[in-house]
Scaffold this motif. Structure first.
Motif, PDB file in Angstrom:
ATOM      1  N   LYS A   9       0.604  -1.552  -0.156  1.00  0.00           N
ATOM      2  CA  LYS A   9      -0.542  -0.626  -0.073  1.00  0.00           C
ATOM      3  C   LYS A   9       1.371   1.109   0.205  1.00  0.00           C
ATOM      4  CE  LYS A   9      -4.014  -2.060   2.301  1.00  0.00           C
ATOM      5  NZ  LYS A   9      -4.739  -1.982   3.444  1.00  0.00           N
ATOM      6  N   ASP A  10       1.854   1.476   1.048  1.00  0.00           N
ATOM      7  CA  ASP A  10       3.100   2.389   0.574  1.00  0.00           C
ATOM      8  C   ASP A  10       3.388   2.742  -0.173  1.00  0.00           C
ATOM      9  OD1 ASP A  10       2.075   2.915   3.456  1.00  0.00           O
ATOM     10  OD2 ASP A  10       3.847   1.891   4.606  1.00  0.00           O
ATOM     11  N   PHE A  11       3.847   1.600  -0.958  1.00  0.00           N
ATOM     12  CA  PHE A  11       4.446   1.386  -2.609  1.00  0.00           C
ATOM     13  C   PHE A  11       3.672   2.371  -3.080  1.00  0.00           C
ATOM     14  CE2 PHE A  11       5.399  -0.001  -7.385  1.00  0.00           C
ATOM     15  CZ  PHE A  11       6.735   0.195  -7.345  1.00  0.00           C
ATOM     16  N   PHE A  12       2.127   1.583  -3.976  1.00  0.00           N
ATOM     17  CA  PHE A  12       1.607   2.736  -4.464  1.00  0.00           C
ATOM     18  C   PHE A  12       0.822   3.775  -3.716  1.00  0.00           C
ATOM     19  CE2 PHE A  12      -3.218   2.891  -5.468  1.00  0.00           C
ATOM     20  CZ  PHE A  12      -3.005   2.538  -6.627  1.00  0.00           C
ATOM     21  N   ARG A  13       1.183   3.597  -2.785  1.00  0.00           N
ATOM     22  CA  ARG A  13       0.747   4.786  -2.334  1.00  0.00           C
ATOM     23  C   ARG A  13       2.301   6.339  -3.335  1.00  0.00           C
ATOM     24  NH1 ARG A  13      -2.006   3.475   1.890  1.00  0.00           N
ATOM     25  NH2 ARG A  13      -4.388   3.807   2.007  1.00  0.00           N
ATOM     26  N   MET A  46     -10.759  -0.823  -1.614  1.00  0.00           N
ATOM     27  CA  MET A  46     -11.034  -1.533  -3.177  1.00  0.00           C
ATOM     28  C   MET A  46     -11.581  -2.933  -2.774  1.00  0.00           C
ATOM     29  SD  MET A  46     -10.974   0.754  -6.583  1.00  0.00           S
ATOM     30  CE  MET A  46     -12.289  -0.472  -7.256  1.00  0.00           C
ATOM     31  N   PHE A  47     -12.240  -3.558  -2.191  1.00  0.00           N
ATOM     32  CA  PHE A  47     -12.689  -4.852  -2.170  1.00  0.00           C
ATOM     33  C   PHE A  47     -10.645  -5.647  -1.098  1.00  0.00           C
ATOM     34  CE2 PHE A  47     -14.068  -4.375  -6.538  1.00  0.00           C
ATOM     35  CZ  PHE A  47     -15.446  -3.897  -5.860  1.00  0.00           C
ATOM     36  N   GLY A  48     -10.624  -4.565  -0.188  1.00  0.00           N
ATOM     37  CA  GLY A  48      -9.443  -5.150   0.444  1.00  0.00           C
ATOM     38  C   GLY A  48      -8.094  -4.641  -0.077  1.00  0.00           C
ATOM     39  N   ASN A  49      -8.208  -3.889  -1.737  1.00  0.00           N
ATOM     40  CA  ASN A  49      -6.975  -3.430  -1.749  1.00  0.00           C
ATOM     41  C   ASN A  49      -7.424  -2.086  -1.925  1.00  0.00           C
ATOM     42  OD1 ASN A  49      -5.493  -5.725  -2.804  1.00  0.00           O
ATOM     43  ND2 ASN A  49      -7.676  -6.179  -3.245  1.00  0.00           N
ATOM     44  N   LEU A  50      -6.641  -0.984  -2.633  1.00  0.00           N
ATOM     45  CA  LEU A  50      -7.169   0.623  -2.995  1.00  0.00           C
ATOM     46  C   LEU A  50      -6.853   1.023  -4.059  1.00  0.00           C
ATOM     47  CD1 LEU A  50      -3.594   1.674  -0.980  1.00  0.00           C
ATOM     48  CD2 LEU A  50      -6.548   1.423  -0.510  1.00  0.00           C
ATOM     49  N   GLY A  51      -7.725   1.458  -4.792  1.00  0.00           N
ATOM     50  CA  GLY A  51      -7.697   2.245  -6.288  1.00  0.00           C
ATOM     51  C   GLY A  51      -7.612   3.604  -6.235  1.00  0.00           C
ATOM     52  N   ALA A  52      -6.983   4.270  -7.226  1.00  0.00           N
ATOM     53  CA  ALA A  52      -6.301   5.578  -7.232  1.00  0.00           C
ATOM     54  C   ALA A  52      -7.299   5.995  -8.744  1.00  0.00           C
ATOM     55  CB  ALA A  52      -4.783   5.951  -7.533  1.00  0.00           C
ATOM     56  N   PHE A  76      -3.708  -4.641  -6.745  1.00  0.00           N
ATOM     57  CA  PHE A  76      -4.402  -5.807  -6.094  1.00  0.00           C
ATOM     58  C   PHE A  76      -3.304  -6.991  -5.654  1.00  0.00           C
ATOM     59  CE2 PHE A  76      -6.019  -9.994  -8.136  1.00  0.00           C
ATOM     60  CZ  PHE A  76      -7.039 -10.037  -8.143  1.00  0.00           C
ATOM     61  N   GLY A  77      -3.294  -6.713  -4.339  1.00  0.00           N
ATOM     62  CA  GLY A  77      -2.489  -7.865  -3.605  1.00  0.00           C
ATOM     63  C   GLY A  77      -1.572  -6.898  -4.340  1.00  0.00           C
ATOM     64  N   PRO A  78      -0.077  -8.017  -4.525  1.00  0.00           N
ATOM     65  CA  PRO A  78       0.999  -7.118  -4.513  1.00  0.00           C
ATOM     66  C   PRO A  78       0.984  -5.602  -5.985  1.00  0.00           C
ATOM     67  CG  PRO A  78       1.946  -9.018  -4.944  1.00  0.00           C
ATOM     68  CD  PRO A  78       0.319  -8.859  -3.940  1.00  0.00           C
TER      69      PRO A  78
END
Length: 80
Positions: free
Chosen positions: A11-15, A29-35, A46-48
């Motif tokens: 999550k930190d990497f995604f952000r 979103m469903f336990g993951n993140l969306g931007a 989606f996972g990693p």
């Protein structure tokens, strides 16, 4: 279908790879993140795995990089 869960590091990497712009909104979103920008999703976690929406030229370029591929569940990958 089992949805993979991202770690806090994922999550930190995604952000960290998202544009630093006030229009960008990150939502769970469903336990993951969306931007999103103006309600339109342009990237997701989606996972990693990180997925992005691209135009045709960008998608063609990305597909030439080893390790890239469809994003999301195998049964229903994200379009674009």
């Amino acid at each position: 279908m089992e949805i993979p869960k991202p770690s806090e590091a994922d999550k930190d990497f995604f952000r960290s790879v998202l544009p630093d712009d006030p229009a960008v909104e990150v939502k769970p979103m469903f336990g993951n993140l969306g931007a999103f920008v103006h309600g339109n999703m342009f990237a997701g976690l989606f996972g990693p795995a990180v997925g992005v929406r691209l135009d045709d030229a960008g998608r063609t370029e990305l597909e030439g990089i080893e390790g890239s591929g469809p994003f999301g569940p195998a049964e229903r990958p994200m379009g674009g």
